[in-house]
Design an enzyme around this catalytic site. Structure first.
Site, PDB file in Angstrom:
ATOM      1  N   GLY A 101       4.073   1.440  -1.357  1.00 63.34           N
ATOM      2  CA  GLY A 101       5.052   1.531  -2.425  1.00 63.34           C
ATOM      3  C   GLY A 101       5.570   0.176  -2.862  1.00 63.34           C
ATOM      4  O   GLY A 101       5.141  -0.867  -2.372  1.00 63.34           O
TER       5      GLY A 101
ATOM      6  N   ASP B  74       0.622  -1.747  13.049  1.00 58.89           N
ATOM      7  CA  ASP B  74       0.267  -2.664  11.961  1.00 58.89           C
ATOM      8  C   ASP B  74       1.032  -3.970  12.133  1.00 58.89           C
ATOM      9  O   ASP B  74       1.643  -4.481  11.201  1.00 58.89           O
ATOM     10  CB  ASP B  74       0.566  -2.021  10.600  1.00 58.89           C
ATOM     11  CG  ASP B  74      -0.155  -2.739   9.454  1.00 58.89           C
ATOM     12  OD1 ASP B  74      -1.149  -3.440   9.735  1.00 58.89           O
ATOM     13  OD2 ASP B  74       0.275  -2.609   8.307  1.00 58.89           O
TER      14      ASP B  74
ATOM     15  N   VAL C 130       8.735  -2.637  -3.533  1.00 64.16           N
ATOM     16  CA  VAL C 130       9.935  -3.101  -2.854  1.00 64.16           C
ATOM     17  C   VAL C 130      10.846  -3.774  -3.871  1.00 64.16           C
ATOM     18  O   VAL C 130      10.387  -4.610  -4.674  1.00 64.16           O
ATOM     19  CB  VAL C 130       9.597  -4.088  -1.715  1.00 64.16           C
ATOM     20  CG1 VAL C 130      10.880  -4.551  -1.018  1.00 64.16           C
ATOM     21  CG2 VAL C 130       8.662  -3.431  -0.710  1.00 64.16           C
TER      22      VAL C 130
ATOM     23  N   GLY D  58       0.800  -1.211   0.000  1.00 65.71           N
ATOM     24  CA  GLY D  58       0.000   0.000   0.000  1.00 65.71           C
ATOM     25  C   GLY D  58       0.834   1.262   0.000  1.00 65.71           C
ATOM     26  O   GLY D  58       0.385   2.308  -0.442  1.00 65.71           O
TER      27      GLY D  58
END
Length: 987
Positions: free
Chosen positions: A678, A807, A680, A676
């Protein structure tokens, strides 16, 4: 003998035989009922209290059994026996003479499906501190009940308050620490006129405290803390003349302490902290029997009643975070074995009371942020029990008594922002436990004693802005765990000791604005965690050590010294121009504001020629490589534009790679994941090392990319670039083996690159749930659980300011080549502010299935929200299932599914991943029980991550679990939660 006489004799004999055999039949039934109870309960460890329960033994001799004069079971006392199983109440209630059933502090589970209507003779019922589920049944038939303990039992839903109406003999009613449905104060309780103990803490009582509470005149203990009570404390509470303990803290009460409160003259423990109470506290002046007075975090005004100085029993006083004025009574704490005082964050004046450690038992003096005057009383210099001495931000003055520096158990000495004079004495060698020495912004003078190097527990030395003179101690390198050394704005002279380079844990050195001379020790260049170094405005001379080139510092300042010679090549960048100014003897071949180095300055002509050739060759190679990469980047427009942007490079560790190596690797073929926040990428360095790079594009409020012409916004979650930068900077200072390492950040107006260590085994989610999953044996799963818990524990308890991840989930727990876990992805992390109050965030964040239930009624979260999410991860590890599965049914997640399985042993064991061998399922259930505690509905009942680590370590295969959950910090009550006692030596 006549026939009639013979029949009569036979009849009489038969009657006698029947009467003689009847008790044996009853006793035989009771024996079987007890054996049924034994078969339903079990205990995994020895000795087992039920071992004596054998058919060959008289049941009145069974452990925990008491019989009456007729030989029938009268009492069952099996509390705190580590028993587990489903309670067979239908069998127990057939014991016709049973008047006491005590099964508290065990691990009994499942729902109570049978009513208790046949247990009509019960006078004492204790099912508290267990793991039951579901509703508690109606108990209206138990009219003889005098003692009812259900606290911390696990029952939920709506409690059957109506069933209490007929229990007019109740003396003790303990229902606290259960996740019942919210309800106003139950009227039924107000009819129980014989009550002397009422415990309703943590059970979702809301609304006002009814005036009729004053009719319960036999009350000795009234505990209503951790609820949703509002309104004023009723005046009628003053009618409870027998009250010994009154607990009202952590509610939403308003108004003043009611007139007539003074009538509670038997009160010894009073806590109304963490409410919204106001007015003065003059009513407590009459409560002369008080042992503990806790009124912190309210809005009280006025003076502390002088009568408190005459209270002969007072040992604890917490009044912090109010608006109190005036002096403290000078005799306060001088009569009893005083424990602690915390009156911080008020407007108190006058001197510090001198005799609070008169009995030699005091542990904490916490008086910071007031207007106290005068000196530190000499009596505290001999208070060897003191652990915390904090009087900062006052107007105190005079000499610090020498013994204060050397208190043997003190952890914090904080006298900063006062006007203290004199020197730090050699007594500090006796302070073997001191972690923080904070005395900045005073008038301290003299030399730092050499003996400070013997205080080897020091982590922080904050002595800046004083008048300390002389040389730095040569043995300062003995402080191996020193993290921060702040000595700026003093009168220090002499050279910087070479031994400072032995402080391997140091991250911050600030000695600016002194008179230090000599050379900068080259040993400073070998400090592995150094992040900030400020040696500006001294008289340092000589060349800048080449070893400093290896440091990657966020703060670097050598300005205004007498340094000479060439600036090392890695420091010869325009960005360091201000950090080196004021040194006219420095030269540089690249920084235009410095003079150019002469031909013989540090290198021969041949060496210079070689460097020029190498530089030229490297330039050509880079140009060719740039052309090649330019052609390769036609796959994605954003990849092609990276090198065209202006980047800000900030490193947080010693790096073996360059900015260009990272930028060149951000291309489609290296993409390994999307999230969400970006993409990797995996980066393979020329030396063979691997990195992971997260590329975050700036977005507007609609999630669309910002153009270069718009104001920079570095991520979806951040509204301001500065906030993002500050958060990254804070997270970059984290150093823990179970938290993923952030090497550097590379930012521009359009996007941001975060460079992490690469985890070759992906995430825990991958290994448990996806097509790439691999078998994880139980030992590996257990080690992952412990490691991840330690990472979260560090974030919550090990950082200067706690970090709430917000999170926590299995996809954010990464695994290295040895399957060791790392907590990752701080995209939603929140740093707890010093003035953040009870809650740390007002932003809904997290992932479905992991979000704590308090989101249903509030957006406020704290560390306990992370604990809930981690409990879900533990359930994943034990069950192998996802947090959300179709088999759970509508509106259910893994937590609800696990709770629905707590019916019997077989059902509980069915939750364990079938890939885990049967022989190890008992070990897995131990971790499942910890997960259940972590996912308790009420945040206050969840353990801290520090406690979770302790429980997990004790739950290591073949070990038992032992835990006591407590609250931490100066401003928190130092007591164990009764609810958590169920896990104390019980698994």
């Amino acid at each position: 003998m006549s026939t009639a006489f013979l029949y009569r004799q036979i009849f009489l004999s038969s009657c006698l035989l029947f009467c003689f055999c009847l008790p044996f039949g009853v006793k035989s039934d009771e024996l079987q009922l007890l054996l049924n109870l034994k078969s339903a309960l079990n205990r995994s460890s020895t000795p087992n209290v039920l071992d004596s329960w054998e058919a060959a033994n008289p049941f009145c001799s069974f452990n925990g059994i008491t019989c009456n004069a007729e030989g029938s079971v009268k009492e069952i006392e099996l509390s705190s026996q580590k028993l587990t199983g489903v309670l067979p109440l239908d069998s127990i209630c057939q014991l016709q003479s049973l008047d006491k059933l005590s099964l508290g502090y065990n691990l009994l589970y499942g729902a109570i499906t049978k009513d208790l209507s046949t247990c009509v003779k019960l006078q004492y019922l204790d099912l508290g501190n267990n793991l039951f589920t579901g509703s508690f049944p109606d108990i209206s038939a138990l009219s003889e009940l005098q003692y009812l303990y259900l606290n911390g039992s696990g029952f939920s839903d709506t409690f059957p308050w109506k069933s209490l109406e007929n229990m007019t003999n109740l003396v003790v009613l303990s229902l606290g620490d259960n996740p019942f449905d919210r309800t106003p104060f139950p009227d039924e309780i107000l009819k129980l006129k014989k009550l002397n103990w009422l415990y309703l803490a943590n059970c979702s009582i809301e609304g006002r405290i009814p005036p009729a509470i004053g009719d319960l005149t036999e009350l000795i203990e009234l505990e209503l803390q951790y609820n949703y009570l509002s309104g004023e404390i009723p005046v009628e509470i003053g009618k409870l003349h027998k009250l010994w303990q009154l607990e009202l803290y952590s509610n939403e009460l308003i108004g003043k302490l009611p007139v007539g409160f003074r009538n509670l003259t038997n009160l010894e423990y009073f806590d109304a902290s963490a409410n919204h109470l106001e007015g003065d506290i003059s009513e407590v002046r009459y409560l002369t029997n008080l042992i503990s007075l806790q009124l912190f975090e309210n809005n009280f005004t006025g003076e502390v009643p002088p009568e408190l100085g005459e209270f002969k029993k007072l040992v604890n006083l917490s009044l912090y975070t109010n608006m109190l004025t005036g002096p403290l009574p000078q005799k306060i704490g001088s009569w009893a074995e005083f424990d602690y005082i915390d009156v911080s964050e008020n407007f108190l004046t006058g001197p510090i009371p001198p005799d609070m450690c008169k009995k030699g038992t005091m542990k904490a003096v916490l008086m910071l942020q007031n207007n106290f005057t005068g000196g530190i009383p000499a009596t505290y210099a001999s208070c060897t029990t003191l652990k915390r001495f904090r009087v900062s931000y006052n107007s105190l003055s005079g000499m610090v008594p020498a013994g204060i520096w050397g208190l043997p158990k003190v952890d914090i000495i904080d006298i900063s922002f006062n006007q203290f004079e004199g020197a730090i004495t050699s007594d500090i060698k006796n302070a073997k436990a001191i972690g923080t020495l904070s005395a900045e912004h005073n008038l301290l003078s003299g030399e730092l004693p050499e003996e400070i190097s013997e205080a080897t527990s020091l982590v922080r030395i904050e002595l800046n802005n004083n008048q300390i003179s002389g040389k730095l101690p040569h043995g300062i390198g003995e402080l191996k765990i020193l993290s921060s050394l702040e000595l700026q704005n003093n009168r220090l002279s002499g050279s910087i000791p070479e031994s400072l380079g032995s402080c391997a844990s140091i991250s911050n050195i600030n000695m600016a604005s002194n008179s230090l001379s000599g050379k900068i020790p080259s040993s400073l260049g070998s400090l592995p965690t150094l992040n900030s170094m400020n040696l500006s405005r001294n008289e340092l001379s000589g060349e800048i050590p080449e070893s400093l080139s290896s440091l990657k510092l966020s703060v670097f300042d050598l300005s205004y010294n007498r340094l000479t010679g060439p600036i090392p090549e890695s420091l010869s960048i325009e960005g360091h121009n201000g950090s080196l100014t004021g040194n006219p003897g420095l030269c540089s071949p690249t920084i235009t504001s410095f003079k150019r180095c002469p031909p013989d300055s540090g290198m021969s002509k041949d060496v210079r020629t070689l460097i020029v050739c190498l530089a030229l060759g490297a330039t050509i190679l880079l140009a060719l490589l740039g052309c090649f990469l330019y052609l390769r980047r036609t796959e994605k427009d954003h990849d092609r534009s990276l090198k065209e942007e202006s980047w800000d490079f900030k490193s947080f560790h010693v790096l073996t790679f360059t900015e260009d190596e990272i930028l060149d690797s951000i291309k489609q073929e290296n993409l390994i994941g999307k999230g969400g926040s970006g993409n990797v990428y995996k980066v393979m360095l020329s030396n063979g090392a691997e990195l992971a790079v997260k590329h975050i594009w700036n977005t507007d409020s609609n999630g669309r990319r910002k153009s270069q012409s718009t104001a920079p916004i570095l991520s979806k979650r951040a509204g301001k670039a500065k906030e993002f930068d500050a958060e990254v900077q804070t997270l970059s200072s984290i150093r823990h083996v179970n938290v993923v390492k952030l090497y550097c950040s590379i930012t521009s107006e359009d996007s941001s690159l975060l460079v992490y260590e690469y985890m070759p085994n992906g995430s825990l989610w991958d290994r448990l749930h996806t097509s790439r999953k691999m078998e994880l044996d139980w030992d590996t799963r257990y080690e992952i659980a412990v490691g991840a818990a330690k990472g979260l524990e560090y974030l919550h308890h090990g950082c200067e300011r706690p970090v709430i991840h917000r999170d926590v989930k299995s996809s954010n727990i990464l695994l290295d080549e040895f399957l060791k876990p790392r907590i990752a992805d701080f995209g939603l992390a929140k740093i707890v502010q010093a003035n953040g109050g009870k809650d740390s965030s007002h932003v809904i964040a997290g992932t479905h299935g992991y979000i704590a239930p308090e989101y249903g009624y509030t957006c406020k979260v704290n560390e306990k929200s992370d604990v809930y999410s981690f409990g879900v991860v533990l359930m994943e590890l034990v069950s192998g299932k996802r947090p959300i599965e179709p088999e759970y049914g509508d509106n259910k997640d893994i937590v609800g599914w696990v709770c629905s399985k707590l019916k019997n042993k077989e059902s509980v064991f069915s939750t364990v991943d079938p890939r885990i061998p049967d022989a190890l399922k008992e070990e897995a259930v131990k971790v499942l029980r910890i997960a259940i505690l972590c996912t308790t509905t009420l945040p206050a009942l969840r353990p801290t991550m520090r406690n979770v680590v302790q429980m997990l370590e004790e739950a290591e295969p073949c070990k038992l679990v032992g835990v006591v959950i407590s609250k931490d910090g100066d401003h928190k009550k130092q007591e164990a939660m009764d609810y958590a006692e169920k896990f104390n030596q019980q698994l």
